[in-house]
Design an enzyme around this catalytic site. Structure first.
Site, mmCIF file in Angstrom:
data_model
loop_
_atom_site.group_PDB
_atom_site.id
_atom_site.type_symbol
_atom_site.label_atom_id
_atom_site.label_comp_id
_atom_site.label_asym_id
_atom_site.label_seq_id
_atom_site.Cartn_x
_atom_site.Cartn_y
_atom_site.Cartn_z
ATOM 1 C CD GLN A 11 -1.438 -0.447 3.611
ATOM 2 O OE1 GLN A 11 -2.631 -0.376 3.365
ATOM 3 N NE2 GLN A 11 -0.991 -0.739 4.815
ATOM 4 C CG LEU A 36 13.008 -7.606 -0.376
ATOM 5 C CD1 LEU A 36 11.934 -6.812 0.343
ATOM 6 C CD2 LEU A 36 14.245 -6.750 -0.593
ATOM 7 C CB ALA A 59 8.095 -4.739 5.760
ATOM 8 C CB THR A 61 3.327 -6.274 7.086
ATOM 9 O OG1 THR A 61 2.609 -6.810 5.970
ATOM 10 C CG2 THR A 61 4.353 -5.256 6.588
ATOM 11 C CG ASP A 101 3.538 1.157 16.188
ATOM 12 O OD1 ASP A 101 3.527 0.976 14.957
ATOM 13 O OD2 ASP A 101 2.719 0.607 16.950
ATOM 14 C CE1 TYR A 124 6.358 -5.943 10.673
ATOM 15 C CE2 TYR A 124 5.594 -4.711 12.596
ATOM 16 C CZ TYR A 124 5.921 -4.761 11.250
ATOM 17 O OH TYR A 124 5.825 -3.624 10.494
ATOM 18 C CE LYS A 128 9.813 -2.756 9.685
ATOM 19 N NZ LYS A 128 10.023 -2.575 8.207
ATOM 20 C CD1 TRP A 149 -1.042 1.354 15.076
ATOM 21 C CD2 TRP A 149 -2.999 2.334 15.538
ATOM 22 N NE1 TRP A 149 -1.316 1.112 16.398
ATOM 23 C CE2 TRP A 149 -2.517 1.704 16.711
ATOM 24 C CE3 TRP A 149 -4.210 3.024 15.584
ATOM 25 C CZ2 TRP A 149 -3.210 1.735 17.926
ATOM 26 C CZ3 TRP A 149 -4.893 3.058 16.791
ATOM 27 C CH2 TRP A 149 -4.402 2.414 17.951
#
Length: 288
Positions: A11, A36, A59, A61, A101, A124, A128, A149
């Protein structure tokens, strides 16, 4: 200028393709062109393309699935960013990478600063964080942009899921004690374009790690209420919403209760303005 962008179907990638100026040549590589999880494949592609800038929104996700797919999450989120940073440094070009976050444990009372201690609660988040550390270990010109978010009018995200379920179900329970800033991918993309423009004009701020979200905060329940209000204004079916605690809705991956990120440093260092999350949501909904 030639820009390499990872993650064709993501997205954020789709919004970046819209936001970047027309004079930028975009080379967008999805998983079919760039694996990747394969460091050598990454090196070969970057060396063949020889971009002037690398953007890495791609990523792993799937937060809950990562608990059982640790190796895949680490390969894409931890090791790949380090390889991209090495290749960027070798070319003498910047890398812009997006983080989360979830590198924090959510126990702080206020919004997190870039300098606060990290303590991820799930695979996750750990993957990251490891990606961030790999980039910093390489050095070179880089921006690590932590966000939260993320949603858009396409792809798979909370906004689209809620729009569908609110019209399908009579009643819905939504977590009300996890707090953060819903962030439109369009806001991330337009801000990234502004950062790139400052760099191209010789007005770049310091390189490093920054927080980048829409402004203000709410709960997942509050976010759902805002989505429901829009549906109601359009005269569409709407479920009743019930606030619940995260503890009463267990998931494989533990999530932080406080995901608020303080973005003042980015706004000051790079002279960018960030919209309120409510404003960005309305902009996103207007484009659907």
């Amino acid at each position: 200028m030639k820009v390499l962008i990872t993650g064709r179907s993501g997205q954020l990638t789709r919004e970046l393709q819209i936001a970047l100026p027309a004079d930028v040549e975009q080379v967008v590589l999805g998983s079919a062109e760039l694996n990747l999880a394969d460091p050598e494949a990454i090196r070969q592609q970057v060396r063949a393309i020889r971009p002037d800038l690398i953007l890495n929104p791609a990523a792993y996700t799937a937060v809950d699935l990562a608990e059982s797919e640790v190796e895949q999450a680490m390969a894409i989120n931890a090791r790949a960013p380090g390889v991209l940073a090495e290749e960027a440094a070798a070319l003498g070009i910047p890398l812009i990478h997006y983080s989360t976050d979830y590198v924090f444990d959510g126990q702080k009372a206020g919004a997190y600063l870039e300098t606060d201690a990290t303590a991820p609660l799930n695979v996750y988040g750990r993957s990251k964080l490891a990606g961030e550390q790999a980039i910093r270990a390489v050095g070179g010109q880089h921006l690590i942009l932590r966000t939260s978010w993320v949603y858009a009018g396409h792809g798979r995200n909370f906004l689209l899921t809620m729009q569908r379920l609110l019209q399908e179900k009579p009643h819905m329970k939504v977590v009300a004690d996890q707090i953060g800033a819903p962030t439109w991918a369009g806001t991330l993309a337009s801000t990234t374009a502004a950062l790139i423009q400052h760099w191209r004009q010789g007005q770049a701020g310091p390189w490093g790690t920054y927080h980048l979200t829409c402004q203000g905060h709410t709960s997942w329940f509050g976010f759902a209420e805002a989505i429901a209000a829009h549906l109601q204004a359009e005269g569409k079916p709407n479920a009743t919403l019930e606030p619940i605690s995260a503890a009463s809705w267990p998931t494989p991956a533990t999530r932080p209760l406080n995901s608020r990120l303080d973005c003042q440093r980015l706004q000051a260092d790079w002279q960018v303005e960030l919209p309120a999350w409510e404003t960005a949501l309305q902009l996103c909904l207007a484009q659907q």
